[in-house]
Design a protein around this motif. Structure first.
Motif, mmCIF file in Angstrom:
data_model
loop_
_atom_site.group_PDB
_atom_site.id
_atom_site.type_symbol
_atom_site.label_atom_id
_atom_site.label_comp_id
_atom_site.label_asym_id
_atom_site.label_seq_id
_atom_site.Cartn_x
_atom_site.Cartn_y
_atom_site.Cartn_z
ATOM 1 N N ALA A 1 0.850 -1.195 0.000
ATOM 2 C CA ALA A 1 0.000 0.000 0.000
ATOM 3 C C ALA A 1 0.883 1.242 0.000
ATOM 4 O O ALA A 1 1.933 1.273 0.634
ATOM 5 C CB ALA A 1 -0.916 0.004 1.212
ATOM 6 N N SER A 2 0.453 2.254 -0.700
ATOM 7 C CA SER A 2 1.222 3.492 -0.780
ATOM 8 C C SER A 2 0.808 4.458 0.321
ATOM 9 O O SER A 2 -0.239 4.287 0.973
ATOM 10 C CB SER A 2 1.011 4.153 -2.135
ATOM 11 N N ALA A 3 1.613 5.499 0.508
ATOM 12 C CA ALA A 3 1.260 6.541 1.473
ATOM 13 C C ALA A 3 -0.025 7.243 1.052
ATOM 14 O O ALA A 3 -0.860 7.597 1.899
ATOM 15 C CB ALA A 3 2.403 7.548 1.582
ATOM 16 N N VAL A 4 -0.233 7.427 -0.240
ATOM 17 C CA VAL A 4 -1.460 8.052 -0.726
ATOM 18 C C VAL A 4 -2.662 7.152 -0.432
ATOM 19 O O VAL A 4 -3.727 7.629 -0.016
ATOM 20 C CB VAL A 4 -1.352 8.375 -2.227
ATOM 21 N N ASP A 5 -2.504 5.833 -0.634
ATOM 22 C CA ASP A 5 -3.557 4.887 -0.257
ATOM 23 C C ASP A 5 -3.941 5.092 1.211
ATOM 24 O O ASP A 5 -5.128 5.096 1.565
ATOM 25 C CB ASP A 5 -3.089 3.434 -0.407
ATOM 26 N N VAL B 1 -7.625 5.599 5.534
ATOM 27 C CA VAL B 1 -7.736 5.362 6.969
ATOM 28 C C VAL B 1 -8.654 6.349 7.682
ATOM 29 O O VAL B 1 -9.698 5.962 8.217
ATOM 30 C CB VAL B 1 -6.352 5.308 7.634
ATOM 31 N N ARG B 2 -8.320 7.626 7.693
ATOM 32 C CA ARG B 2 -9.154 8.559 8.473
ATOM 33 C C ARG B 2 -10.546 8.717 7.874
ATOM 34 O O ARG B 2 -11.550 8.613 8.578
ATOM 35 C CB ARG B 2 -8.458 9.916 8.574
ATOM 36 N N SER B 3 -10.627 8.952 6.575
ATOM 37 C CA SER B 3 -11.944 9.101 5.947
ATOM 38 C C SER B 3 -12.745 7.814 6.085
ATOM 39 O O SER B 3 -13.961 7.837 6.337
ATOM 40 C CB SER B 3 -11.785 9.471 4.473
ATOM 41 N N GLY B 4 -12.070 6.685 5.929
ATOM 42 C CA GLY B 4 -12.744 5.403 6.073
ATOM 43 C C GLY B 4 -13.231 5.164 7.485
ATOM 44 O O GLY B 4 -14.331 4.617 7.695
ATOM 45 N N THR C 1 -10.576 3.386 -3.051
ATOM 46 C CA THR C 1 -10.459 4.794 -2.685
ATOM 47 C C THR C 1 -10.237 5.635 -3.934
ATOM 48 O O THR C 1 -9.615 5.196 -4.906
ATOM 49 C CB THR C 1 -9.289 5.031 -1.718
ATOM 50 N N ALA C 2 -10.759 6.832 -3.891
ATOM 51 C CA ALA C 2 -10.586 7.776 -4.997
ATOM 52 C C ALA C 2 -9.774 8.962 -4.511
ATOM 53 O O ALA C 2 -10.081 9.548 -3.465
ATOM 54 C CB ALA C 2 -11.940 8.257 -5.503
ATOM 55 N N VAL C 3 -8.745 9.299 -5.246
ATOM 56 C CA VAL C 3 -7.942 10.480 -4.948
ATOM 57 C C VAL C 3 -8.227 11.509 -6.035
ATOM 58 O O VAL C 3 -7.966 11.270 -7.221
ATOM 59 C CB VAL C 3 -6.444 10.142 -4.897
ATOM 60 N N ALA C 4 -8.795 12.631 -5.634
ATOM 61 C CA ALA C 4 -9.164 13.659 -6.598
ATOM 62 C C ALA C 4 -7.930 14.242 -7.266
ATOM 63 O O ALA C 4 -7.904 14.446 -8.484
ATOM 64 C CB ALA C 4 -9.954 14.767 -5.898
ATOM 65 N N VAL C 5 -6.912 14.495 -6.460
ATOM 66 C CA VAL C 5 -5.707 15.124 -6.989
ATOM 67 C C VAL C 5 -4.580 14.973 -5.976
ATOM 68 O O VAL C 5 -4.825 14.918 -4.775
ATOM 69 C CB VAL C 5 -5.963 16.634 -7.288
ATOM 70 N N ARG D 1 -16.070 22.641 -3.599
ATOM 71 C CA ARG D 1 -16.707 21.326 -3.769
ATOM 72 C C ARG D 1 -16.401 20.733 -5.140
ATOM 73 O O ARG D 1 -17.222 20.013 -5.715
ATOM 74 C CB ARG D 1 -18.220 21.434 -3.584
ATOM 75 N N ALA D 2 -15.227 21.014 -5.645
ATOM 76 C CA ALA D 2 -14.854 20.511 -6.966
ATOM 77 C C ALA D 2 -14.193 19.146 -6.910
ATOM 78 O O ALA D 2 -14.005 18.507 -7.951
ATOM 79 C CB ALA D 2 -13.911 21.506 -7.648
ATOM 80 N N ASN D 3 -13.832 18.693 -5.720
ATOM 81 C CA ASN D 3 -13.084 17.432 -5.616
ATOM 82 C C ASN D 3 -13.998 16.227 -5.698
ATOM 83 O O ASN D 3 -15.105 16.215 -5.185
ATOM 84 C CB ASN D 3 -12.296 17.383 -4.309
ATOM 85 N N LEU D 4 -13.495 15.187 -6.368
ATOM 86 C CA LEU D 4 -14.148 13.885 -6.394
ATOM 87 C C LEU D 4 -13.218 12.930 -5.665
ATOM 88 O O LEU D 4 -12.255 12.434 -6.226
ATOM 89 C CB LEU D 4 -14.377 13.425 -7.835
ATOM 90 N N GLY D 5 -13.476 12.691 -4.379
ATOM 91 C CA GLY D 5 -12.575 11.888 -3.568
ATOM 92 C C GLY D 5 -11.618 12.739 -2.765
ATOM 93 O O GLY D 5 -11.857 13.937 -2.527
ATOM 94 N N LYS D 6 -10.517 12.131 -2.359
ATOM 95 C CA LYS D 6 -9.581 12.744 -1.427
ATOM 96 C C LYS D 6 -8.632 13.713 -2.113
ATOM 97 O O LYS D 6 -8.121 13.442 -3.204
ATOM 98 C CB LYS D 6 -8.752 11.635 -0.753
#
Length: 303
Positions: A102-106, A111-114, A271-275, A292-297
């Motif tokens: 797992a990566s740091a971005v993963d 973890v926290r959002s989950g 998980t989705a990372v917006a950017v 509110r433009a982000n889709l995910g983290k």
């Protein structure tokens, strides 16, 4: 080292001395930093808040009395001060290992959002066969909550979002139906609402509940609920705060965290990372969330 500070709502980079871990603390070389909505809101309001957040990276030093971690291990956790920095300090109690592969971005996306999504879902006392509506469904927490509702056997999962252009995204994470905040009525009533927005959305969220339905409020957005709106349908509002679980029920907190990694490893939660933005673009990261433009983290990276 470089770190981000803020003054009256403006974010800027400065040089700072390397922090030192105290007793029970880990010094972590940050690789990824998750940006959180409560911090964004307080910075935007010009409040004197510390730039804390989710951090993932490598342990480079440990303080006295640390027994569970060693230099060289990769960890993630929530820090409450100087989180937007190349090096930061985590308390041992708030840290957990990042699994191999797992990566740091993963880690900061899951973890926290989950944990917040997991805890809010648990607080709802959802039963298989009941319907669930999730507000801020395209957010870092919301898209995980959609998946947890499906895993829990929801008969119908509804995503509430700010604009119709997010519909494809939330459907990709399990939404059976999509509603927008501005539309009149949110479709057929649901048994459970997981509300991450608060404020003006509380009234339509309560109205979306079926008789005897439950709304879990876990937003930092405040808002007011009219008692009559609850009485007419025997509806319930439940407040949920993850910090209380972490502080008072550490074993449960750890169990939920391990469960999330297991589900992620099995491909049952994505998980989705917006950017991913460099640390120097922290202001842009905040703007994405405010708009509110982000889709995910939204994630800051240090290299």
């Amino acid at each position: 080292m470089r770190r981000v500070r803020h003054d009256h709502g403006s974010l800027y980079i400065e040089s700072a001395a390397l922090p030192q871990p105290g007793p029970g603390e880990l010094l972590v070389r940050a690789e990824a930093i998750g940006v959180t909505l409560p911090v964004v809101r307080k910075v935007a309001a010009g409040e004197p808040v510390e730039l804390g957040g989710e951090v993932a990276g490598e342990v480079v030093a440990v303080g006295d009395a640390v027994t569970g971690f060693a230099v060289g291990e990769r960890v993630t956790g929530l820090c409450f001060k100087d989180g937007y920095a190349e090096f930061t300090v985590l308390t041992e109690a708030m840290a957990s290992r990042i699994p191999d592969g797992a990566s740091a971005v993963d880690a900061v996306a899951l973890v926290r959002s989950g944990l917040v999504a997991r805890g809010a879902y648990e607080a709802a006392r959802h039963l298989a066969g009941e319907s669930v509506l999730v507000t801020a469904a395209a957010s870092a927490t919301g898209h995980i909550a959609l998946q947890l509702a499906h895993l829990g056997g929801a008969s119908r999962v509804v995503a509430a979002v700010g604009s119709a252009d997010k519909a494809e995204f939330v459907r990709g994470f399990g939404a059976d139906e999509v509603v927008t905040y501005g539309q009149e009525g949110w479709g057929e009533p649901v048994d459970v609402v997981l509300d991450a927005v608060g404020g003006a959305l509380l009234s339509p969220a309560i109205a979306a509940l079926a008789p005897k339905g439950r709304l879990v409020a876990f937003s930092s957005g405040g808002g007011t609920i009219q008692a009559y709106d609850l009485l007419v349908g025997a509806k319930t509002v439940i407040g949920f705060q993850m910090a209380m679980i972490a502080r008072e029920q550490p074993a449960l907190y750890a169990a939920w965290r391990e469960e999330l990694w297991e589900l992620h490893g099995a491909g049952k939660i994505r998980t989705a990372v917006a950017v991913e933005l460099p640390l120097t673009d922290a202001a842009k990261a905040h703007e994405l969330i405010v708009s509110r433009a982000n889709l995910g983290k939204v994630v800051l990276v240090t290299s």
